[in-house]
Design an enzyme around this catalytic site. Sequence first.
Site, short mmCIF file in Angstrom:
data_model
loop_
_atom_site.label_atom_id
_atom_site.label_comp_id
_atom_site.label_asym_id
_atom_site.label_seq_id
_atom_site.Cartn_x
_atom_site.Cartn_y
_atom_site.Cartn_z
N ASP A 71 0.84 -1.06 -0.22
CA ASP A 71 -0.14 0.02 0.11
C ASP A 71 0.77 1.29 0.10
OD1 ASP A 71 -2.24 -1.85 -0.06
OD2 ASP A 71 -2.36 -1.38 2.31
N LYS A 105 1.64 2.13 -4.91
CA LYS A 105 2.40 1.52 -6.32
C LYS A 105 1.20 1.90 -7.41
CE LYS A 105 2.57 -2.51 -4.21
NZ LYS A 105 2.08 -2.15 -2.85
N GLY A 151 -4.46 -4.56 -3.77
CA GLY A 151 -5.51 -3.50 -4.11
C GLY A 151 -4.68 -2.27 -4.49
N HIS A 152 -4.61 -1.98 -5.98
CA HIS A 152 -3.85 -0.95 -6.31
C HIS A 152 -4.77 0.27 -6.62
CE1 HIS A 152 -0.33 -3.77 -7.17
NE2 HIS A 152 -0.77 -3.56 -5.80
N GLN A 191 2.10 -6.09 -2.99
CA GLN A 191 2.57 -6.14 -1.68
C GLN A 191 3.67 -5.24 -1.41
OE1 GLN A 191 1.52 -9.49 -3.30
NE2 GLN A 191 -0.52 -8.73 -2.60
N THR A 198 -8.52 -3.24 -0.37
CA THR A 198 -9.02 -4.62 -0.59
C THR A 198 -10.10 -4.92 0.31
OG1 THR A 198 -7.06 -5.19 -1.93
CG2 THR A 198 -8.35 -7.00 -1.13
P1 GDP Z 1 -0.71 0.24 -3.49
O1 GDP Z 1 -1.29 -1.04 -3.07
O2 GDP Z 1 0.63 0.43 -3.14
O3 GDP Z 1 -1.28 0.47 -4.75
O4 GDP Z 1 -1.39 1.55 -2.78
P2 GDP Z 1 -3.09 1.57 -2.12
O5 GDP Z 1 -3.73 2.05 -3.39
O6 GDP Z 1 -3.49 0.20 -1.49
O7 GDP Z 1 -2.97 2.62 -1.19
C1 GDP Z 1 -2.39 3.70 -1.36
C2 GDP Z 1 -3.49 5.03 -1.11
O8 GDP Z 1 -2.68 6.25 -1.11
C3 GDP Z 1 -4.47 5.08 -2.39
O9 GDP Z 1 -5.69 5.50 -1.66
C4 GDP Z 1 -3.72 6.14 -3.07
O10 GDP Z 1 -5.10 6.75 -3.86
C5 GDP Z 1 -3.34 6.95 -2.30
N1 GDP Z 1 -2.07 7.78 -2.43
C6 GDP Z 1 -1.10 7.32 -3.33
N2 GDP Z 1 0.03 8.36 -3.40
C7 GDP Z 1 -0.62 9.44 -2.73
C8 GDP Z 1 -0.08 10.80 -2.08
O11 GDP Z 1 0.98 11.18 -2.57
N3 GDP Z 1 -1.11 11.41 -1.14
C9 GDP Z 1 -2.30 11.13 -0.92
N4 GDP Z 1 -2.77 11.93 -0.30
N5 GDP Z 1 -2.73 9.86 -1.43
C10 GDP Z 1 -1.96 8.95 -2.23
P1 IMO Z 2 -0.81 -4.29 -2.10
O1 IMO Z 2 -0.32 -4.64 -3.53
C1 IMO Z 2 -0.86 -4.56 2.10
C2 IMO Z 2 -1.04 -8.49 3.82
C3 IMO Z 2 -2.30 -8.88 4.66
C4 IMO Z 2 -1.44 -9.92 5.60
C5 IMO Z 2 -0.45 -10.58 4.95
C6 IMO Z 2 -0.88 -11.74 4.61
O2 IMO Z 2 -2.24 -3.63 -2.23
O3 IMO Z 2 0.32 -3.44 -1.50
P2 IMO Z 2 -2.18 -12.85 2.38
O4 IMO Z 2 -3.74 -12.32 1.92
O5 IMO Z 2 -1.37 -12.21 1.15
O6 IMO Z 2 -2.19 -14.20 2.51
O7 IMO Z 2 -2.07 -11.93 3.72
O8 IMO Z 2 -0.20 -9.71 3.83
N1 IMO Z 2 -1.26 -8.15 2.59
C7 IMO Z 2 -1.19 -6.80 2.09
N2 IMO Z 2 -0.95 -5.75 2.72
N3 IMO Z 2 -1.11 -4.59 0.71
C8 IMO Z 2 -1.14 -5.53 0.07
O9 IMO Z 2 -1.19 -5.68 -1.38
C9 IMO Z 2 -1.13 -6.79 0.72
N4 IMO Z 2 -1.35 -8.18 0.46
C10 IMO Z 2 -1.26 -8.89 1.42
O10 IMO Z 2 -2.75 -7.69 5.25
O11 IMO Z 2 -1.06 -9.03 6.83
MG MG Z 3 -2.88 -1.72 -1.97
#
Ligand code: GDP
Ligand code: IMO
Ligand code: MG
Length: 419
Positions: free
Chosen positions: A8, A11, A35-36, A219, A294
């Site tokens: 998270d 990415k 969840g991207h 991840q 997610t």
């Molecule tokens: P990922 O799994 O690495 O793709 O990250 P996620 O999408 O799960 O979580 C990142 C969250 O931060 C999402 O809600 C993005 O829209 C948000 N986000 C990403 N970069 C920035 C930033 O620079 N500032 C803010 N406020 N939100 C951001």
């Molecule tokens: P993205 O790609 C954050 C975490 C789960 C748990 C551990 C194992 O969005 O960054 P699993 O279901 O993979 O067996 O869970 O890994 N986890 C994540 N945490 N971002 C993710 O993906 C994750 N995918 C799995 O919360 O701690």
């Molecule tokens: Mg994510």
Amino acid sequence: MLGLQWGDEGKGKILDVMAGEADWVFRAQGGNNAGHTVEIGREKYVLHLVPSGILRSGVSCLIAGGTVVDPAGLVSEIQGLHERGIRTKGRLYLSSQAHLVLPQHRAIDRSSEKKRGKERIGTTGRGIGPAYADKAARVGLRAGELALSPAELSRRIRERLRIHNQAARPQGWEAVAPTATLRQIEQAAKVLRPYLCDGVALAHHAVETGKKILIEGAQGTFLDVDHGTYPYVTSSHCTAGGACTGTGVPPTAVRRVVGVLKAYTTRVGSGPFVTEDGTLGHLLHGMGREFGSTTGRARRCGWFDAVLVRRAVRLNGVTELAMTNLDGLDGLEKIPVCTGYRLKGKVLREPPVEVSDWERCRPVYRVFPGWCEPTTEARRWRDLPPKARAYLAALSKMVGAPLGILSVGAGREQTFRHG
Ligand code: GDP
Ligand code: IMO
Ligand code: MG
């Protein structure tokens, strides 16, 4: 492009920006536990298995062999994209080598978590661990098998369900109903067959014809099954090596390794988190941020941990950092950064191996002055307040990698290059 913390890191957002210059985006590992998030204008997309590059019309996407694919989950993700006008035919490919996540994997995931009680990993419940376990045990079913005759596919699934259901009672797993499962997979197979390909041949062709390929990590480094806070990890290789084994792209073809990280730290699920800070979490959640993409779970929050990120930079051979969520720190007067771990009277510069030691570490902080003004309107490095620039420059020096991309908001336009 991969995550340097616990997932998270932003990415999806960084991938979307970088994909503007790519021909291909490959997903190498993980499944729909990811969840991207990508925000384009008023539109918000959350991608789970489909590479985020699908949102750029000139980009083609491969779900590569190192992933685990829930067929029904992928079908519903594809349908969701079609409903929003995003074409996938002829631009999305699924490697026949990818392993399938089946309903029994989700059943085992759920029951194992229940059984672990307080020691639960806090998985996403998507069946990821059990699917990779079957792969390692050499009993998994692969995406290519969706192209078998319905009779043969059904035979193979029935056989696995028979074994699962036999073990279910003694193991305390939920049993899985064969008829409904078969129907669901046969329906998904019909939709997914046209997307199947030899992912490795596709990757090699793209490399050899000089195409620009972006590998989208899922991840993060400390969720890697080898390098993370084991056992509080996922079951795939989220580090740079996994990008190569998961796709078949040889290491010598890799030119850049972009490490994505937040200006602070978050984690979902259980496991050690040395810089965790409830007050920071309260503040960020109060701003409506840091809820899982997610599962919707509130993410645990803490200060930037330079011990972790320094390790991640070396593990992945990071050539540049993409720092996100700087704006999350805008209101703070003081910003602590962890420079070492205190354990049994010693200060460690490397994280400990044993998770029980890791849990006992206390942070050694260096405190930076906050900039106390919004950064969300910045579009160039020099638009940032001097104190924010000093903070970022210090982090880059501590972790040993140059700043490349900066992000000050979720939108595409809230991104710029350093310098
Ligand atoms: P990922 O799994 O690495 O793709 O990250 P996620 O999408 O799960 O979580 C990142 C969250 O931060 C999402 O809600 C993005 O829209 C948000 N986000 C990403 N970069 C920035 C930033 O620079 N500032 C803010 N406020 N939100 C951001
Ligand atoms: P993205 O790609 C954050 C975490 C789960 C748990 C551990 C194992 O969005 O960054 P699993 O279901 O993979 O067996 O869970 O890994 N986890 C994540 N945490 N971002 C993710 O993906 C994750 N995918 C799995 O919360 O701690
Ligand atoms: Mg994510």
